[in-house]
Design a protein around this motif. Structure first.
Motif, short mmCIF file in Angstrom:
data_model
loop_
_atom_site.label_atom_id
_atom_site.label_comp_id
_atom_site.label_asym_id
_atom_site.label_seq_id
_atom_site.Cartn_x
_atom_site.Cartn_y
_atom_site.Cartn_z
N ARG A 166 87.17 26.53 85.80
CA ARG A 166 88.61 26.43 85.96
C ARG A 166 89.16 25.31 85.09
O ARG A 166 88.44 24.36 84.74
CB ARG A 166 88.97 26.14 87.43
CG ARG A 166 88.44 27.17 88.38
CD ARG A 166 88.76 26.83 89.82
NE ARG A 166 90.14 27.15 90.18
CZ ARG A 166 90.54 27.33 91.43
NH1 ARG A 166 89.67 27.22 92.44
NH2 ARG A 166 91.79 27.62 91.70
N THR A 167 90.44 25.41 84.76
CA THR A 167 91.14 24.29 84.14
C THR A 167 91.41 23.25 85.22
O THR A 167 91.97 23.58 86.28
CB THR A 167 92.45 24.76 83.51
OG1 THR A 167 92.17 25.67 82.45
CG2 THR A 167 93.24 23.57 82.96
N VAL A 168 91.02 22.00 84.97
CA VAL A 168 91.14 20.94 85.97
C VAL A 168 91.81 19.72 85.35
O VAL A 168 91.41 19.27 84.27
CB VAL A 168 89.75 20.53 86.54
CG1 VAL A 168 89.90 19.38 87.53
CG2 VAL A 168 89.06 21.72 87.19
N VAL A 169 92.82 19.22 86.03
CA VAL A 169 93.40 17.92 85.70
C VAL A 169 93.24 17.05 86.93
O VAL A 169 93.77 17.38 88.01
CB VAL A 169 94.89 18.03 85.30
CG1 VAL A 169 95.47 16.64 85.06
CG2 VAL A 169 95.05 18.91 84.07
N ALA A 170 92.50 15.97 86.81
CA ALA A 170 92.22 15.09 87.94
C ALA A 170 92.84 13.72 87.69
O ALA A 170 92.84 13.22 86.57
CB ALA A 170 90.72 14.95 88.15
N VAL A 171 93.37 13.13 88.75
CA VAL A 171 94.02 11.82 88.70
C VAL A 171 93.16 10.81 89.44
O VAL A 171 92.59 11.12 90.49
CB VAL A 171 95.42 11.88 89.36
CG1 VAL A 171 96.10 10.51 89.33
CG2 VAL A 171 96.29 12.92 88.66
N SER A 172 93.06 9.60 88.89
CA SER A 172 92.34 8.54 89.58
C SER A 172 92.97 7.20 89.25
O SER A 172 93.63 7.04 88.22
CB SER A 172 90.86 8.53 89.18
OG SER A 172 90.12 7.63 89.99
N SER A 226 102.15 3.76 87.68
CA SER A 226 102.07 3.76 86.21
C SER A 226 102.64 5.03 85.61
O SER A 226 102.94 5.07 84.42
CB SER A 226 100.62 3.61 85.77
OG SER A 226 99.84 4.71 86.23
N GLY A 227 102.77 6.09 86.42
CA GLY A 227 103.21 7.39 85.92
C GLY A 227 102.06 8.36 85.72
O GLY A 227 102.23 9.40 85.11
N LYS A 228 100.89 8.04 86.28
CA LYS A 228 99.72 8.89 86.07
C LYS A 228 99.89 10.27 86.71
O LYS A 228 99.47 11.28 86.14
CB LYS A 228 98.45 8.21 86.56
CG LYS A 228 98.42 7.85 88.04
CD LYS A 228 97.17 7.07 88.38
CE LYS A 228 97.09 6.75 89.87
NZ LYS A 228 98.22 5.88 90.31
#
Length: 407
Positions: free
Chosen positions: A354-360, A241-243
């Protein structure tokens, strides 16, 4: 120091003349942008936009008091006029400083692409940096306020640059100390590759930047409009999807990101190796990578931003560890053991500094798995996504490459 943006667009403007693309088609009214040009305190003009006198008049300004016109890049857009009475445009050699009768000082900054960047210091001391399209400063020194000079006084008050086209330029400025928490970062040189409307605002805000319309007047040193960066972001989406691209995009303007790959390695699987290689190739070279599913120590420690990709693979590992795939083990303590692991992860995300970007992965939208273990994983991932979404300031769903904000 007052700054008026006579234009904020790419050299070709927006819409680009004769271009049939969808972005140009919707660029009407306030969505149009002339080539980027900056009028500083009515005395200094950086770059030219078509019809600069009319552009200034629309913004309620006059260019009659301009005493210096400087160009930053080779002009390849529509022809521009130089109104009568304006001084001839020029450039400042890299590293040289120009003092104006108005009291402004202009220093030329060397770039890694054709053109010249300009650092402008007001008589009162406010400082801005302006970079041309597609360029970043060359030779940045760590912990420096000047782009390229060590020992300069702190970060700039304002930086104007091609945030979307050169996010690495913003990352370099942050790493050198030239951009700090109070620096007002303005995205300019916006063309038909930039997303429209709210998506543009969201993309820039994720980088700690903002866009303004043509004719906007800004006070350099006014920090009230600097976007607050979200600490926690969850990016959901289906397969391809481009996530992951969206997640990486949200941190590409920051240096020293730690990429946490939860998938590990798979010996003898060339297709998996190709997937991993593709991810690595598109990440900035300054990022570091760690392959682990042990997320809690990373979330509880101090350090640079984390990009976790992805939680579905973390859940697979957790279910492997507690033996959740068979009905007997699941009923005999497996469900409780998995719940403990999920609780611990959710608590760590809630408490992280912390700055967090999580993908699921977003699953369960249609096809029902044929096995009990498959349905168990689908349900567990849905619950995990819901709980983590409740702890995140920003939640996005990526569909066909388009990021839809959910929060």
């Amino acid at each position: 120091m007052e700054l008026t943006l006579l234009g904020t667009g790419a050299p070709e403007g927006l819409p680009r003349p004769g271009c049939p693309c969808a972005r140009c088609a919707v660029a009407v009214g306030d969505g149009t942008r002339a080539a980027t040009a900056l009028l500083i305190d009515g005395a200094l003009l950086l770059d030219l936009t078509p019809g600069p006198a009319f552009a200034a008049a629309r913004a309620g300004r006059s260019i009659g008091g301009v005493r210096q016109v400087l160009l930053s890049h080779p002009h390849d857009g529509p022809a521009v006029e130089l109104p009568a009475g304006l001084p001839a445009p020029g450039r400042v050699p890299d590293g040289r400083e120009l003092s104006l009768i108005s009291g402004h000082r202009v220093r030329a900054v060397a770039l890694d692409a054709p053109g010249t960047g300009y650092e402008v210091t007001a008589p009162e001391g406010e400082r801005l940096l302006y970079l041309p399209p597609g360029a970043a400063p060359a030779g940045l020194a760590g912990n420096s306020g000047h782009a390229g000079d060590a020992g300069a006084p702190g970060p700039y008050d304002m930086v104007l640059l091609d945030v979307l086209g050169r996010p690495d330029a913003l990352a370099r400025l942050r790493a050198s100390g030239a951009v700090g928490a109070t620096t007002d970062v303005i995205g300019v040189h916006l063309g038909h590759d930039a997303p429209p409307g709210e998506e543009l605002r969201r993309r820039l805000a994720a980088a700690g930047a903002r866009a303004v319309p043509d004719g906007a007047a800004l006070l350099v040193g006014d920090y009230h409009a600097v976007p607050d960066l979200p600490r926690r972001t969850l990016v959901l989406g289906g397969a391809r999807s481009g996530k992951s691209v969206e997640a990486e995009r949200r941190l590409e303007s920051f240096p020293d990101v730690l990429y946490v790959a939860t998938g590990g390695t798979r010996e003898g699987d060339p297709e998996w190796a190709a997937r991993v290689a593709l991810h690595r190739e598109r990440r900035p070279g300054s990022w570091r990578t760690v392959e682990t599913c042990d997320l809690i120590p990373l979330l509880t420690a101090d350090g640079p931003p984390l990009l976790i990709d992805c939680l579905a693979l973390w859940l697979t590992d957790a279910m492997d560890s507690v033996g959740a795939w068979t009905d007997e083990t699941w009923d005999d303590g497996g469900a409780a053991a998995l719940a403990e692991r999920v609780d611990a992860l959710v608590a760590a995300v809630r408490g992280t500094r912390r700055t967090v970007v999580a993908v699921s992965n977003e699953v369960g939208s249609g096809v029902v798995p044929a096995t009990a273990s498959g349905r168990r994983f689908r349900d567990a991932l849905g619950r995990l996504n819901a709980r983590l979404a409740g702890e995140c300031e920003h939640v996005l769903l990526v569909v066909a490459g388009q990021a839809v904000p959910l929060r």
